[in-house]
Design an enzyme around this catalytic site. Structure first.
Site, mmCIF file in Angstrom:
data_model
loop_
_atom_site.group_PDB
_atom_site.id
_atom_site.type_symbol
_atom_site.label_atom_id
_atom_site.label_comp_id
_atom_site.label_asym_id
_atom_site.label_seq_id
_atom_site.Cartn_x
_atom_site.Cartn_y
_atom_site.Cartn_z
ATOM 1 N N SER A 45 0.840 -1.455 0.130
ATOM 2 C CA SER A 45 -0.075 -0.008 -0.197
ATOM 3 C C SER A 45 0.727 1.279 -0.008
ATOM 4 O O SER A 45 0.217 2.220 -0.229
ATOM 5 C CB SER A 45 -0.892 0.020 1.212
ATOM 6 O OG SER A 45 -0.120 -0.255 2.265
ATOM 7 N N ASP A 342 -3.528 7.513 8.429
ATOM 8 C CA ASP A 342 -4.659 6.606 9.163
ATOM 9 C C ASP A 342 -3.574 5.731 10.103
ATOM 10 O O ASP A 342 -2.577 6.431 10.433
ATOM 11 C CB ASP A 342 -5.154 5.947 7.939
ATOM 12 C CG ASP A 342 -4.304 5.097 7.180
ATOM 13 O OD1 ASP A 342 -3.069 4.791 7.592
ATOM 14 O OD2 ASP A 342 -4.638 4.400 6.019
ATOM 15 N N HIS A 345 -0.465 4.372 7.464
ATOM 16 C CA HIS A 345 0.190 4.923 6.341
ATOM 17 C C HIS A 345 0.352 6.676 6.608
ATOM 18 O O HIS A 345 -0.449 7.251 7.328
ATOM 19 C CB HIS A 345 -0.714 4.946 5.081
ATOM 20 C CG HIS A 345 -0.989 3.660 4.601
ATOM 21 N ND1 HIS A 345 -2.351 3.275 4.919
ATOM 22 C CD2 HIS A 345 -0.606 2.698 4.228
ATOM 23 C CE1 HIS A 345 -2.250 1.714 4.795
ATOM 24 N NE2 HIS A 345 -1.244 1.615 4.071
#
Length: 371
Positions: A45, A342, A345
């Site tokens: 991600s 978050d 990240h």
């Protein structure tokens, strides 16, 4: 903590303008001598610009508040409020505004494919089990898509030009967080049969397989990003179950040590490869040290919050849970003061800080590219 609601914030416009100012500054940098190589990205991600939008997985970020500071507030599938470090680095290396697009994006053009593309998938890891658990694309599957990418290029520019592009491209790998986190908290079956050192060796063996697959295609230039201090992620702090709502949330030091140990093994393997491979350029990107410096000395870097994310409660949410939490608690308005967007990240500013820390290494890598 200042919060904003669903309404589109003026901060979005401001940060977009800030990025455009950054782009203008980058444009003045000396680009790579000669034609700029294609930038090809694999990973998780931290490098997925939206591939997961097009596969059957719950691990997606193509929904508010992700992308709230991206131009026009578009949730592209990047797990942050705007741009990833790969976008920032690509712009710097190319000397012009560059967005690394997802290979699975239907709007991907030939020009996009020639300047750079990402095969990364949120939730992936060196361990295929990590990817399978999240419904993500494993590294072997990402390599399969890389083969499809080459076939598409050949159909447009011919076999010789495609081979030249593949040989001269810059290959970026950003992965490992899911492996370390899932193993530590018992989310993978590997923990039943492998202790920590042996699991790390297993990760290295998967890395070797990945590298060999690219070397077999005559790839020459590699920039491999190491593991972050996983024990300092907000999600990790919350999962350990201590001081969840405390004003002084403590990191999982043993987990951060495990990250550091893996990085030591990875760096050793990269050194061996660089020594044995003539006419190849292999560099290590140390985000572990950069993040550790930021979270232990936040004021030095202009941050006020480094143990929680900006989205929702900031304790552990990401993806859809970030959205659900943000609907109830909102998102922070002072995003430049947060390192994490978050529970896992960084914010765009966080990624900018990591790029700044890696810039000397990136400059050295650029000067040593193998043609």
């Amino acid at each position: 903590m200042a919060r904003v609601s669903l309404a589109y914030s003026n901060t979005s416009v401001v940060l977009s303008l800030v990025f455009l100012v950054f782009i203008h500054g980058v444009h003045g940098q000396s680009p790579i001598d000669g034609p700029t190589p294609t930038i090809i990205v694999f990973g998780d991600s931290t490098a997925d610009p939206g591939n997961n939008n097009y596969i059957n997985t719950w691990d997606k970020s193509n929904i508010w508040p992700y992308g709230v500071d991206f131009p026009f507030g578009v949730a592209t599938g990047r797990f942050t409020n705007a741009f990833l470090m790969t976008d920032i680095a690509a712009t710097y290396l190319r000397g012009v505004f560059t967005i690394i697009k997802a290979f699975l994006d239907p709007s991907l053009s030939l020009e996009d494919m020639k300047q750079g593309v990402s095969f990364a998938s949120a939730g992936s890891g060196y361990d295929p089990d990590a990817a399978q658990a999240d419904g993500a694309l494993s590294l072997p599957q990402q390599l399969d898509n890389f083969s499809k990418y080459q076939a598409q290029l050949e159909a447009s520019i011919g076999a010789n030009e495609t081979q030249k592009l593949v040989k001269n491209a810059i290959y970026v790998l950003s992965i490992s967080t899911n492996d370390i986190f899932d193993y530590w908290f018992g989310l993978t079956k590997r923990k039943q049969s492998l202790n920590v050192p042996n699991y790390q060796k297993f990760m290295i063996s998967q890395f070797q397989n990945f590298m060999q697959a690219l070397l077999d295609q005559e790839a020459k230039n590699f920039f491999v990003i190491g593991a972050p201090p996983v024990g300092h992620l907000p999600e990790s702090i919350t999962f350990q179950g201590k001081n969840v709502n405390s004003t002084s949330r403590q990191p999982v030091e043993a987990l951060t040590t495990a990250s550091d140990d893996f990085n030591t093994m990875l760096k050793k393997e990269l050194q061996i490869m660089q020594t044995s491979l003539v006419n190849h350029t292999i560099f290590y990107g140390d985000i572990y040290g950069a993040i550790l410096d930021i979270v232990t000395n936040p004021a030095k870097h202009g941050y006020k919050v480094v143990d929680k994310g900006c989205c929702g409660t900031g304790l552990q949410e990401y993806g859809l849970l970030c959205t659900l939490s943000a609907l109830r608690y909102g998102i922070c308005s002072n995003r430049s003061e947060y390192f994490f967007w978050d529970g896992v990240h960084p914010t765009q500013r966080g990624y900018q800080s990591l790029f700044d820390a890696l810039k000397p290494t990136i400059d050295a890598f650029r000067k040593n590219l193998t043609r």
